[in-house]
Design an enzyme around this catalytic site. Structure first.
Site, mmCIF file in Angstrom:
data_model
loop_
_atom_site.group_PDB
_atom_site.id
_atom_site.type_symbol
_atom_site.label_atom_id
_atom_site.label_comp_id
_atom_site.label_asym_id
_atom_site.label_seq_id
_atom_site.Cartn_x
_atom_site.Cartn_y
_atom_site.Cartn_z
ATOM 1 N N ARG A 52 -0.745 81.609 7.768
ATOM 2 C CA ARG A 52 -0.805 80.437 8.623
ATOM 3 C C ARG A 52 -1.966 79.532 8.223
ATOM 4 O O ARG A 52 -3.025 80.010 7.820
ATOM 5 C CB ARG A 52 -0.985 80.855 10.080
ATOM 6 C CG ARG A 52 0.104 81.761 10.617
ATOM 7 C CD ARG A 52 -0.203 82.161 12.043
ATOM 8 N NE ARG A 52 0.753 83.124 12.555
ATOM 9 C CZ ARG A 52 0.712 83.629 13.791
ATOM 10 N NH1 ARG A 52 -0.268 83.274 14.610
ATOM 11 N NH2 ARG A 52 1.633 84.490 14.192
ATOM 12 N N ASP A 54 -4.015 76.293 10.233
ATOM 13 C CA ASP A 54 -4.110 75.685 11.551
ATOM 14 C C ASP A 54 -3.688 74.223 11.519
ATOM 15 O O ASP A 54 -3.602 73.605 10.458
ATOM 16 C CB ASP A 54 -5.559 75.763 12.068
ATOM 17 C CG ASP A 54 -6.036 77.193 12.242
ATOM 18 O OD1 ASP A 54 -5.187 78.069 12.478
ATOM 19 O OD2 ASP A 54 -7.254 77.418 12.122
ATOM 20 N N TYR A 113 -9.806 78.948 -0.853
ATOM 21 C CA TYR A 113 -9.892 77.780 0.022
ATOM 22 C C TYR A 113 -11.038 76.897 -0.452
ATOM 23 O O TYR A 113 -12.045 77.394 -0.957
ATOM 24 C CB TYR A 113 -10.173 78.190 1.469
ATOM 25 C CG TYR A 113 -9.021 78.832 2.199
ATOM 26 C CD1 TYR A 113 -8.120 78.061 2.934
ATOM 27 C CD2 TYR A 113 -8.838 80.215 2.188
ATOM 28 C CE1 TYR A 113 -7.079 78.651 3.630
ATOM 29 C CE2 TYR A 113 -7.796 80.808 2.875
ATOM 30 C CZ TYR A 113 -6.914 80.018 3.597
ATOM 31 O OH TYR A 113 -5.884 80.600 4.284
ATOM 32 N N ARG A 202 -13.372 78.438 8.478
ATOM 33 C CA ARG A 202 -13.972 77.387 9.300
ATOM 34 C C ARG A 202 -15.230 77.891 10.016
ATOM 35 O O ARG A 202 -16.225 77.163 10.145
ATOM 36 C CB ARG A 202 -12.954 76.871 10.306
ATOM 37 C CG ARG A 202 -11.825 76.071 9.658
ATOM 38 C CD ARG A 202 -10.722 75.741 10.637
ATOM 39 N NE ARG A 202 -11.254 74.977 11.770
ATOM 40 C CZ ARG A 202 -10.559 74.726 12.878
ATOM 41 N NH1 ARG A 202 -9.306 75.197 12.989
ATOM 42 N NH2 ARG A 202 -11.087 74.021 13.853
#
Length: 266
Positions: A52, A54, A113, A202
């Site tokens: 997933r 966000d 990422y 994050r």
């Protein structure tokens, strides 16, 4: 009769409620499945993504798979047909056949990422929604020192948001956190590891920035890696960087001959 199609997908996360299918059918997965249905005479073809993202998070190379009619199209034809029905914010950049044991979610051995920060008093208009605007100066030496502290194998439960169901295994390995750029301009943080917990990148980024601003000490960051004492609640960070600066840029899969069924991190 079906054949497994592996897709590489790029998307601007701003118009969508993340990757995972939503009741309102406004997630990236929903839009892709709608495109498949239009090509397949209205019949649904389920899609499985590598994980997933966000709402607001972008992807340069999300990976997914779908079991499609065996003799319908070649991969290049699936690529053209899907992009014809997708909005411009979503593009399939590659289609290829995969073996039946390939699974977009369970086969990965790692992910990469990138988090983009604009560190300056004025955010350029074309960076709006694509980078986190941090006004105050950041100490890059301190930022790199903090990043080195987080690299390696640790219990990252202190950097995981609650998804409603406790995660039984919060140990992950971050192979590298690279910091590039300069104060007063664009900074990029590259995270590469065997897997990441819910909102982990994050929360790592928000905590690193807090240290680089001098608002928290390295000892506070190190304490978040400590396992909780028996009977005591886990100490967690609440400093999550906003979604718009985060990009999924690569999903790593085993090479030919490697074991695809081995346990992988999410």
């Amino acid at each position: 009769m079906t054949r497994r199609l592996k897709l590489t997908i790029s998307y601007d996360g701003r118009p969508f409620r993340g990757w995972q299918s939503q009741i309102g059918k406004d997630a990236v997965q929903d839009v892709l499945e709608a495109a498949f249905a239009r090509i397949n005479g209205g019949q649904r073809i389920p899609i499985q993504g590598s994980g997933r993202t966000d709402a607001g998070v972008h992807a340069l190379a999300q990976t997914a798979h779908a079991d499609v009619p065996r003799d319908r199209f070649a991969p290049r034809q699936w690529l053209a047909a899907l992009n014809a029905y997708l909005p411009p914010e979503i593009r399939v950049t590659r289609c290829q056949w995969a073996g039946p044991d390939f699974h977009a979610r369970f086969s990965p051995k790692g992910k990469r990422y990138v988090y983009r920060i604009w560190n300056g008093p004025v955010l350029p208009p074309l960076e709006a929604g694509r980078a986190w605007h941090v006004y105050h100066p950041l100490d890059l030496a301190r930022l790199r020192q903090a990043a080195a502290l987080l690299t390696g194998t640790h219990d990252f439960g202190g950097f995981a948001a609650n998804r409603g169901v406790p995660c039984p295994d919060t140990v992950r390995t971050i192979r590298r956190i690279d910091v590039k750029g300069r104060p007063g301009g664009l900074l990029t943080l590259t995270f590469e590891g065997d897997g990441f917990l819910y909102k982990m990148v994050r929360l790592l980024t928000g905590s690193l920035v807090r240290v680089a601003q001098g608002r928290a000490e390295l000892g506070w960051l190190a304490g978040l890696l400590e396992p909780p004492q028996p009977g005591a609640p886990r100490v967690k960070t609440s400093f999550a960087a906003p979604a718009e600066g985060l990009y999924l840029v690569r999903v790593f899969y085993p090479k030919a001959g490697e074991n695809l069924t081995a346990k992988r991190r999410k």
